[in-house]
Design a protein around this motif. Structure first.
Motif, PDB file in Angstrom:
ATOM      1  N   ALA A 276       0.709  -1.221  -0.128  1.00 45.81           N
ATOM      2  CA  ALA A 276       0.133   0.121  -0.064  1.00 45.81           C
ATOM      3  C   ALA A 276       0.721   1.189  -0.206  1.00 45.81           C
ATOM      4  O   ALA A 276       0.452   2.231  -0.207  1.00 45.81           O
ATOM      5  N   ASP A 277       2.062   0.947   0.075  1.00 44.82           N
ATOM      6  CA  ASP A 277       2.893   2.321   0.323  1.00 44.82           C
ATOM      7  C   ASP A 277       3.945   2.300  -0.983  1.00 44.82           C
ATOM      8  O   ASP A 277       4.675   3.267  -1.149  1.00 44.82           O
ATOM      9  N   GLN A 278       3.706   1.579  -1.799  1.00 44.03           N
ATOM     10  CA  GLN A 278       4.498   1.548  -3.203  1.00 44.03           C
ATOM     11  C   GLN A 278       3.566   2.437  -4.184  1.00 44.03           C
ATOM     12  O   GLN A 278       2.376   2.254  -4.219  1.00 44.03           O
ATOM     13  N   PRO A 279       4.127   3.339  -4.996  1.00 47.23           N
ATOM     14  CA  PRO A 279       3.429   4.354  -5.762  1.00 47.23           C
ATOM     15  C   PRO A 279       2.604   3.749  -6.609  1.00 47.23           C
ATOM     16  O   PRO A 279       1.562   4.042  -7.039  1.00 47.23           O
ATOM     17  N   LEU A 280       3.140   2.718  -7.600  1.00 47.00           N
ATOM     18  CA  LEU A 280       2.398   2.272  -8.623  1.00 47.00           C
ATOM     19  C   LEU A 280       1.087   1.265  -8.130  1.00 47.00           C
ATOM     20  O   LEU A 280       0.103   1.685  -8.513  1.00 47.00           O
ATOM     21  N   MET A 281       1.325   0.819  -6.680  1.00 52.97           N
ATOM     22  CA  MET A 281      -0.015   0.148  -6.118  1.00 52.97           C
ATOM     23  C   MET A 281      -0.977   1.069  -5.779  1.00 52.97           C
ATOM     24  O   MET A 281      -2.135   1.037  -5.507  1.00 52.97           O
ATOM     25  N   GLN A 282      -0.544   2.047  -5.155  1.00 51.85           N
ATOM     26  CA  GLN A 282      -1.325   3.113  -4.709  1.00 51.85           C
ATOM     27  C   GLN A 282      -2.223   3.904  -5.770  1.00 51.85           C
ATOM     28  O   GLN A 282      -3.215   4.351  -5.659  1.00 51.85           O
ATOM     29  N   ALA A 283      -1.454   4.161  -6.905  1.00 53.62           N
ATOM     30  CA  ALA A 283      -2.145   4.553  -8.303  1.00 53.62           C
ATOM     31  C   ALA A 283      -3.191   3.881  -8.691  1.00 53.62           C
ATOM     32  O   ALA A 283      -4.521   4.009  -9.091  1.00 53.62           O
ATOM     33  N   VAL A 284      -3.006   2.387  -8.655  1.00 48.62           N
ATOM     34  CA  VAL A 284      -4.048   1.502  -9.206  1.00 48.62           C
ATOM     35  C   VAL A 284      -5.193   1.354  -7.870  1.00 48.62           C
ATOM     36  O   VAL A 284      -6.250   1.592  -8.616  1.00 48.62           O
ATOM     37  N   LEU A 285      -4.952   1.352  -6.758  1.00 57.02           N
ATOM     38  CA  LEU A 285      -5.962   1.378  -5.768  1.00 57.02           C
ATOM     39  C   LEU A 285      -6.679   2.538  -5.710  1.00 57.02           C
ATOM     40  O   LEU A 285      -8.104   2.562  -5.617  1.00 57.02           O
ATOM     41  N   ALA A 286      -5.984   3.738  -5.741  1.00 59.02           N
ATOM     42  CA  ALA A 286      -6.707   5.056  -5.583  1.00 59.02           C
ATOM     43  C   ALA A 286      -7.723   5.179  -6.997  1.00 59.02           C
ATOM     44  O   ALA A 286      -8.866   5.719  -6.918  1.00 59.02           O
ATOM     45  N   ASP A 287      -7.445   4.708  -7.978  1.00 58.49           N
ATOM     46  CA  ASP A 287      -7.938   4.782  -9.366  1.00 58.49           C
ATOM     47  C   ASP A 287      -9.208   3.986  -9.223  1.00 58.49           C
ATOM     48  O   ASP A 287     -10.491   4.185  -9.568  1.00 58.49           O
ATOM     49  N   MET A 288      -9.047   2.743  -8.653  1.00 57.40           N
ATOM     50  CA  MET A 288     -10.201   1.853  -8.289  1.00 57.40           C
ATOM     51  C   MET A 288     -11.274   2.403  -7.239  1.00 57.40           C
ATOM     52  O   MET A 288     -12.303   2.300  -7.394  1.00 57.40           O
TER      53      MET A 288
END
Length: 548
Positions: A336-348
């Motif tokens: 959850a602190d990885q920028p790529l994963m944050q971008a995916v989860l926030a868009d979702m």
């Protein structure tokens, strides 16, 4: 020779189960959307429902109901035709809990009249949460609720059945409906040769001394364990809706012969069947020849529930992915602190906020339709558009959620594989994508002035958000063009997203601005996470999606 002993390894770096949570209060957008649409007074009731359905016990019931699908028992041990469907006890428990909460009848009075605001909004919030746990059992729940709208065309029949439908009880016994403490209703519309084109139905209805006798078949008979079905058949006056109980008036088993249960991709806990009618007893619902007009009153409500359930499935996919990402460490950092994963989860998370806000706004329109012409027009125009957009977006969304969990998301021990298999059905049932687009076009053709007023209302409610004016102009010009059917999908999607931006703007203006910027002002990328969201917005969306 001694054998070496191996101790079981200690499990680490895995997320704990997401259970024993309050599905309502943890969902900040849902809380705010319910309040914005008139349901604030039901917060305590919905929190109690959320805690119950978010429990480990309910999660286990959902799993067991899907691991043990229903079975058709055509004959009893003595060779008598019975056509019963047997279920695992967990299925019956799910049905009982939904019935006790009024998910099958809370939008109606005991006389079968609309219960009024905010019954649709409050009931939808429960349906949305229940869908996150187990969606299959909601098929008979939604049809029972929706059948009352069709039965209104036959007041004497509604008066007889409503005292049983109105009970907040579930009675799974195989017995005549009038002897039971609660009943469920199913539906049979489509046949082999026609499918969506129900005017091609060949099933016949002939008058008899006690009603009608139906001979023919249904290729899809939903929820064959129900007590009564609303079916379409050709009578002398044309295609007509009929009330077909499992038992005839003399108490004998009615002549519905189930051929097999459908072996479906998902929706495993719920039975769907092929059936033949061999002179089955039935009563008319509404006038002869007006069957489509009668049953479409039911279908309008089941379409609403398709959208609510798909939004609930996406909400569940999001929170399971985000919950996992907050516990799982990769390369010395939580996912959850990885920028790529944050971008995916926030868009979702943004997509889920829009979907939830939109279905709650739609339910407010259903609440207010009897008294407000504008809401009635909103409901007629936007129900098919909202079903189209939300239901078709669920399968790719849930695939992305599965990927957030890696291999754990793909195995059947977790809930996301089941959600993924479940997701396509809501886009197919009650009218596929093309049918929804054609229904939007029909609504525009029948009521062009009302549709224009709805579109103008959406523009006003979005309050100058980016891309709104261009999207509205595109929708308007497309629907006026001679070639509108060919490009209807794009216009209907834009219409739904415009409605989503308007609905979200009443709940979370910043989220509405982000939605408009990423979905209306520009074309959203085909993959989640391929949008440019700033750090504060990412953190805000994830905090709203699932508080720490």
């Amino acid at each position: 020779m001694t054998r070496p002993l191996f101790a079981t390894h200690e499990v680490s770096n895995q997320s704990p189960p997401f259970e024993d949570v309050d599905l309502f209060t943890l969902d900040r957008l849902l809380v705010e959307a319910v309040a914005a649409n008139g349901g604030a007074g039901a917060a305590k009731e919905l929190s109690e429902f959320g805690r119950h359905w978010g429990s480990a016990a309910m999660a286990a019931r959902g799993r067991l109901a899907n691991e043990n699908p229903p079975k058709l028992k055509t004959f009893d041990s003595r060779g008598n035709r019975r056509d019963e469907v047997e279920f695992h006890p967990s299925y019956h428990e799910l049905m009982a809990h939904s019935a006790h909460a009024g998910v099958h009848n809370a939008t109606w009075t005991e006389e079968g009249k609309p219960a009024g605001a905010p019954s649709e909004v409050v009931r939808a919030a429960k349906f949305y949460m229940a869908a996150q746990v187990e969606t299959g059992h909601l098929c008979p729940i939604t049809m029972t609720r929706a059948s009352v709208a069709a039965l209104a065309a036959q007041p004497d029949l509604l008066a007889k059945t409503m005292p049983v439908i109105a009970q907040r009880a579930y009675d799974p016994t195989f017995a005549p409906w009038w002897t039971k403490r609660g009943m469920t209703l199913g539906m049979g519309m489509t046949e082999k040769q026609g499918g969506t084109d129900v005017r091609a139905n060949m099933t016949r209805a002939e008058r008899s001394a006690d009603g009608y006798r139906i001979t023919g078949h249904k290729w899809f008979m939903s929820a064959p364990m129900c007590d009564v079905f609303l079916v379409l058949a050709q009578a002398e006056g044309g295609l007509t809706c009929f009330f077909m109980p499992r038992f005839a008036p003399d108490g004998s088993v009615n002549a519905l012969q189930f051929q097999r249960l459908k072996d479906k991709l998902g929706n495993r806990s719920n039975a769907s069947s092929e059936v033949e009618f061999v002179g089955a007893y039935a009563l008319p619902v509404g006038e002869e020849g007006k069957g489509i007009r009668t049953i479409i009153q039911m279908v309008q409500l089941t379409r609403q529930d398709c959208a609510i359930a798909s939004a609930g499935l996406m909400r569940s996919g999001l929170v399971h992915a985000l919950h996992h990402a907050r516990y799982r460490s990769v390369f010395q950092k939580h996912l959850a602190d990885q920028p790529l994963m944050q971008a995916v989860l926030a868009d979702m998370a943004l997509h889920v906020e829009a979907s939830a806000a939109l279905v709650m706004r739609l339910c407010r329109a259903f609440d207010r339709t009897p008294a407000e012409a504008g809401d009635a027009a909103y409901m007629r125009l936007l129900t098919p558009a909202i079903k189209y957009w939300i239901c078709k977006s669920a399968p790719p969304f849930l695939y992305e959620a599965m990927e957030c969990l890696g291999g754990n998301g793909y195995v059947e021990e977790g809930i996301l594989a089941r959600h993924y298999r479940e997701a396509p059905v809501n886009a197919i049932w009650e009218g596929s994508g093309n049918v929804m687009c054609l229904d939007v076009l029909r609504a525009l053709a029948r009521e062009p002035d009302a549709a224009t007023a709805v579109l103008q209302g959406l523009i006003a409610e979005t309050n100058g958000l980016p891309g709104v004016a261009e999207a509205a102009a595109f929708v308007g010009s497309t629907f006026r063009s001679a070639d509108r059917e060919r490009v209807a999908r794009r216009a209907v999607e834009k219409l739904a997203m415009l409605a989503a931006a308007a609905a979200l703007n009443a709940v979370s203006p910043r989220s509405a601005e982000l939605l408009a910027a990423t979905r209306l002002a520009e074309n959203h990328a085909s993959m989640y996470g391929a949008v440019d969201l700033e750090g504060d917005d990412i953190r805000g969306l994830l905090a709203r999606a699932l508080p720490h």
